[in-house]
Every structure is written in C-alpha cells, then in structure tokens.
Design an enzyme around this catalytic site. Structure first.
Site, PDB file in Angstrom:
ATOM      1  N   ILE A 148       9.204  -3.794  20.310  1.00 51.13           N
ATOM      2  CA  ILE A 148       7.892  -4.093  19.721  1.00 51.13           C
ATOM      3  C   ILE A 148       7.967  -5.513  19.164  1.00 51.13           C
ATOM      4  O   ILE A 148       8.560  -5.730  18.109  1.00 51.13           O
ATOM      5  CB  ILE A 148       7.553  -3.110  18.577  1.00 51.13           C
ATOM      6  CG1 ILE A 148       7.783  -1.658  18.998  1.00 51.13           C
ATOM      7  CG2 ILE A 148       6.128  -3.350  18.091  1.00 51.13           C
ATOM      8  CD1 ILE A 148       6.794  -1.117  19.992  1.00 51.13           C
ATOM      9  N   ASP A 195       1.151   3.654   6.337  1.00 49.40           N
ATOM     10  CA  ASP A 195       0.283   3.092   5.318  1.00 49.40           C
ATOM     11  C   ASP A 195       1.144   2.272   4.358  1.00 49.40           C
ATOM     12  O   ASP A 195       1.924   2.824   3.596  1.00 49.40           O
ATOM     13  CB  ASP A 195      -0.444   4.210   4.572  1.00 49.40           C
ATOM     14  CG  ASP A 195      -1.458   3.687   3.576  1.00 49.40           C
ATOM     15  OD1 ASP A 195      -2.155   4.521   2.967  1.00 49.40           O
ATOM     16  OD2 ASP A 195      -1.554   2.450   3.388  1.00 49.40           O
ATOM     17  N   GLU A 245     -10.356   5.283   3.925  1.00 53.19           N
ATOM     18  CA  GLU A 245      -9.200   5.963   3.297  1.00 53.19           C
ATOM     19  C   GLU A 245      -9.172   5.644   1.818  1.00 53.19           C
ATOM     20  O   GLU A 245      -8.850   6.489   0.978  1.00 53.19           O
ATOM     21  CB  GLU A 245      -7.907   5.495   3.968  1.00 53.19           C
ATOM     22  CG  GLU A 245      -6.643   6.165   3.431  1.00 53.19           C
ATOM     23  CD  GLU A 245      -6.010   5.457   2.247  1.00 53.19           C
ATOM     24  OE1 GLU A 245      -6.455   4.339   1.900  1.00 53.19           O
ATOM     25  OE2 GLU A 245      -5.082   6.021   1.653  1.00 53.19           O
ATOM     26  N   GLU A 246      -9.506   4.405   1.480  1.00 51.19           N
ATOM     27  CA  GLU A 246      -9.411   3.966   0.084  1.00 51.19           C
ATOM     28  C   GLU A 246     -10.389   4.706  -0.829  1.00 51.19           C
ATOM     29  O   GLU A 246     -10.237   4.687  -2.046  1.00 51.19           O
ATOM     30  CB  GLU A 246      -9.677   2.452  -0.007  1.00 51.19           C
ATOM     31  CG  GLU A 246      -8.680   1.601   0.756  1.00 51.19           C
ATOM     32  CD  GLU A 246      -7.302   1.538   0.096  1.00 51.19           C
ATOM     33  OE1 GLU A 246      -6.450   0.764   0.555  1.00 51.19           O
ATOM     34  OE2 GLU A 246      -7.072   2.283  -0.903  1.00 51.19           O
ATOM     35  N   HIS A 286      -4.770   3.791   8.260  1.00 50.12           N
ATOM     36  CA  HIS A 286      -6.139   3.477   7.818  1.00 50.12           C
ATOM     37  C   HIS A 286      -6.369   1.982   7.991  1.00 50.12           C
ATOM     38  O   HIS A 286      -5.487   1.158   7.726  1.00 50.12           O
ATOM     39  CB  HIS A 286      -6.418   3.945   6.386  1.00 50.12           C
ATOM     40  CG  HIS A 286      -5.826   3.158   5.259  1.00 50.12           C
ATOM     41  ND1 HIS A 286      -6.445   2.043   4.715  1.00 50.12           N
ATOM     42  CD2 HIS A 286      -4.687   3.337   4.560  1.00 50.12           C
ATOM     43  CE1 HIS A 286      -5.724   1.588   3.709  1.00 50.12           C
ATOM     44  NE2 HIS A 286      -4.646   2.354   3.597  1.00 50.12           N
ATOM     45  N   ASP A 334      -1.836  -3.415   2.835  1.00 49.43           N
ATOM     46  CA  ASP A 334      -2.548  -2.152   2.660  1.00 49.43           C
ATOM     47  C   ASP A 334      -3.941  -2.209   3.270  1.00 49.43           C
ATOM     48  O   ASP A 334      -4.932  -2.522   2.579  1.00 49.43           O
ATOM     49  CB  ASP A 334      -2.653  -1.792   1.159  1.00 49.43           C
ATOM     50  CG  ASP A 334      -3.285  -0.440   0.943  1.00 49.43           C
ATOM     51  OD1 ASP A 334      -3.803  -0.204  -0.162  1.00 49.43           O
ATOM     52  OD2 ASP A 334      -3.293   0.388   1.883  1.00 49.43           O
ATOM     53  N   HIS A 339      -3.781  -3.684  -3.773  1.00 48.89           N
ATOM     54  CA  HIS A 339      -5.213  -3.597  -4.138  1.00 48.89           C
ATOM     55  C   HIS A 339      -5.706  -4.867  -4.843  1.00 48.89           C
ATOM     56  O   HIS A 339      -6.648  -4.800  -5.660  1.00 48.89           O
ATOM     57  CB  HIS A 339      -5.488  -2.352  -4.981  1.00 48.89           C
ATOM     58  CG  HIS A 339      -5.505  -1.107  -4.167  1.00 48.89           C
ATOM     59  ND1 HIS A 339      -5.878   0.121  -4.659  1.00 48.89           N
ATOM     60  CD2 HIS A 339      -5.180  -0.889  -2.869  1.00 48.89           C
ATOM     61  CE1 HIS A 339      -5.793   1.046  -3.704  1.00 48.89           C
ATOM     62  NE2 HIS A 339      -5.354   0.451  -2.613  1.00 48.89           N
TER      63      HIS A 339
HETATM   64  N1  DTR Z   1      -1.455   2.961   0.552  1.00 44.41           N
HETATM   65  C1  DTR Z   1      -2.094   3.397  -0.672  1.00 44.41           C
HETATM   66  C2  DTR Z   1      -1.856   4.857  -0.944  1.00 44.41           C
HETATM   67  C3  DTR Z   1      -0.457   5.086  -1.329  1.00 44.41           C
HETATM   68  C4  DTR Z   1       0.119   4.857  -2.519  1.00 44.41           C
HETATM   69  N2  DTR Z   1       1.430   5.251  -2.503  1.00 44.41           N
HETATM   70  C5  DTR Z   1       1.689   5.730  -1.269  1.00 44.41           C
HETATM   71  C6  DTR Z   1       2.839   6.224  -0.736  1.00 44.41           C
HETATM   72  C7  DTR Z   1       2.829   6.618   0.607  1.00 44.41           C
HETATM   73  C8  DTR Z   1       1.657   6.513   1.351  1.00 44.41           C
HETATM   74  C9  DTR Z   1       0.484   5.996   0.816  1.00 44.41           C
HETATM   75  C10 DTR Z   1       0.527   5.620  -0.499  1.00 44.41           C
HETATM   76  C11 DTR Z   1      -3.560   3.188  -0.542  1.00 44.41           C
HETATM   77  O1  DTR Z   1      -4.101   3.296   0.569  1.00 44.41           O
HETATM   78  O2  DTR Z   1      -4.183   2.901  -1.585  1.00 44.41           O
HETATM   79 ZN    ZN Z   2      -4.975   1.139  -0.849  1.00 43.99          ZN
HETATM   80 ZN    ZN Z   3      -3.171   2.353   2.113  1.00 41.47          ZN
END
Ligand code: DTR
Ligand code: ZN
Ligand code: ZN
Length: 298
Positions: free
Chosen positions: A43, A199, A170-171, A124, A136, A285
């Site tokens: 990849i 994710d 997803e958020e 997501h 993210d 975030h």
């Molecule tokens: N990725 C984050 C959600 C999240 C927070 N801790 C974890 C651990 C494993 C998977 C996802 C997450 C979000 O989408 O805000």
């Molecule tokens: Zn997030």
């Molecule tokens: Zn996320």
C-alpha cells in the site's frame, strides 16, 4: 524503542488487506494470516498521503471543514466515489437525513467472492465543523480507499466478497453507520464475516492500539504488527465511540485499529513506541487537525 516500520507500507492500510485476506481464506487462522500476509499487496504511503492532501484541499475550498451537512462533506464523498468508480467498484451512495440536513454513506462492492460471506472495511469520512479532520478521520478514510484501490490494482479475487464503506455523520453519533446497519435486512446482516473499522490511524504522537472485540480479527492484526516488530495494546477508549459499534450491536464480528486521540501517552508507552508524554493527537477535534497533523510511520 523507536519503531522501524517499512515507510512504503502504510501499516494500517496493509493490515486492511491482510485482515481482508486473513478473513477470506478457508484454512485455519494462522495459515490464513500467513498466506494473506504473502498475498497482502503493498500500500504505497505516497498514495495515501495524496488522498490526505486532496481531502485537505476539499476542506480548504469549502469553509475549512468536511462536516455533516456542509459542502465539504459531499465533496469528500464525490472525491472517494470517483476513484472507486474508475477502479471498477460497484458504488452506491446511501442518503439519510439528520438534523434536517441530508447525509451520505458511500458503499463500494468489489465484484466477485461469495455473497454469503462479506468482509467489510470502513471509516467515517466526516470531520467536526472546527476543522479539516485529516487524522480524524481522513487517515482512516484514505487508508481504506488506498487498500480498496490496491485490491483493484492486484485484481485480487478472494473467496469472500469484499465491501468498503465511508460513513457520514459519525461525529454526531455514528448516524450514518447506524442507518446503514438498520437498513440491512437480517438476512443480509448474517452474511457478514466481519467489519473492520479505521478511525484515527495516523495520530502525530502515535500509539498502536488494536480493538479487543472479535478474537480472530484481533489476532490477525496483533500478529501482523508483531511481524513488523511493533508492540500493540488493546483499545478500550473507543468502545461504542466509532462505527464498529453499529455493527457490533447487531452481532457482526468487528475489529479495528487506532493510534490515539486526546489521552496522554504514558512514559511506559513512550518507552514502547517513542514519542512524548503528551496527547496522542493534540489536535483532536481542533482546527489544527490538518495534513501536518499526521505521523507517516503510523
Ligand atoms: N475518532 C473519534 C472517536 C474515538 C475516540 N476514541 C476512540 C478510540 C477508538 C476509536 C474511535 C475513537 C471521533 O470520531 O471523534
Ligand atoms: Zn471525531
Ligand atoms: Zn473519528
């Protein structure tokens, strides 16, 4: 201990191919993993990085984010769909409504394989409204996209049917993946051999976490990382916090990878993985979750 992970291989995306390969054979788990390891295509890191650059450009051109209900999200869906259509996938955009605005899931099926044995990988695609969401979750989206494109380039024909998904909203509470699962007839749900979730897999101060859900999927990932000399820990922070929960809640075997969010890496983890005793991703975030917020080794 600093990790010497092959830079050309994006471990998480390679693991997608491995896990898909590992779950698509008929032999025992160990021999499946071994044969899949041999079969897992390379990849290219450069390709994944280009997808992240493209997602960043989409956010920049659309008010700085790729959030549900904003133009940057639909532009992200169209971007991913175009690459998959060109590669020979059968793609479907699934619409749903949330908070009075239209959301979108993208589903891509690789033609062939046993339709009664589906292996799916997903991520997501939406960001929060405060930023571009490159770790993210551009990182998971780009890795899954490049794994799908690698399958196409290799003309891979596994015994099971491969499906890939990119989830909306997803958020806001796993909205898109919940909608997808709820729309699946029970007969269709029973055809899933497993769902693999990615994710946040490029965190700038990474840890290497494996979901501790389905034991076969967990072992497949752990064995692959061990083969690279990368120690892993089980992932507990994310239980219920990402799209694998939507699948787990209807009894589908799930697994996945994670490199950390706002929690602080311990000194023991620094000894194990390198980095610093700061947040795994200090831009979680936040508006600084851009292409500069990615660790290439992860
Ligand atoms: N990725 C984050 C959600 C999240 C927070 N801790 C974890 C651990 C494993 C998977 C996802 C997450 C979000 O989408 O805000
Ligand atoms: Zn997030
Ligand atoms: Zn996320």
């Amino acid at each position: 201990m600093n990790l010497s992970v092959p830079r050309r291989a994006v471990a998480a995306a390679a693991l997608t191919a491995l896990a898909l390969g590992g779950l698509t054979g008929t032999a025992g788990a160990e021999s499946r993993a071994a044969s899949a390891l041999a079969a897992a295509p390379d990849i290219p890191l450069a390709n994944v990085k280009q997808h992240l650059t493209d997602l960043q450009a989409i956010a920049t051109a659309n008010g700085g984010n790729r959030a549900h209900g904003r133009p940057g999200y639909k532009a992200s869906i169209d971007f991913v769909k175009a690459k998959l259509d060109a590669a020979g996938y059968t793609t479907t955009i699934q619409q749903f409504s949330y908070n009075g605005t239209t959301g979108y899931n993208l589903i891509a099926d690789w033609p062939g394989g046993d339709p009664n044995q589906v292996v799916m990988a997903g991520a997501h695609l939406d960001s929060v409204s405060s930023g571009a969401g490159i770790n993210d979750n551009g990182s998971g989206s780009a890795a899954v996209l490049e794994a799908a494109l690698a399958v196409a380039r290799a003309g891979y024909q596994p015994s099971k049917h491969l499906r890939f998904g990119w989830w909306g909203a997803e958020e806001l509470g796993l909205v898109g993946s919940k909608y997808y699962v709820n729309q699946l007839p029970t007969t269709e749900r029973s055809k899933f051999a497993g769902y693999l979730n990615f994710d946040m897999i490029g965190s700038p101060n990474p840890g290497y976490f494996v979901y501790d859900d389905d034991p076969v999927i967990e072992k497949t990932f752990k064995d692959y990382f061990a083969g690279l000399g990368v120690p892993t820990e089980i992932e507990t922070e994310g239980d219920g916090r990402s799209d694998h929960a939507s699948f787990k809640n209807v009894g589908i075997p799930v697994g996945g990878l994670f490199t950390g969010a706002s929690r602080v890496k311990t000194s023991a983890q620094v000894t194990k993985w390198g980095g610093t005793t700061t947040a795994f991703d200090r831009c979680y975030h936040s508006s600084c979750d851009t292409t500069s917020n990615i660790n290439d080794t992860a």
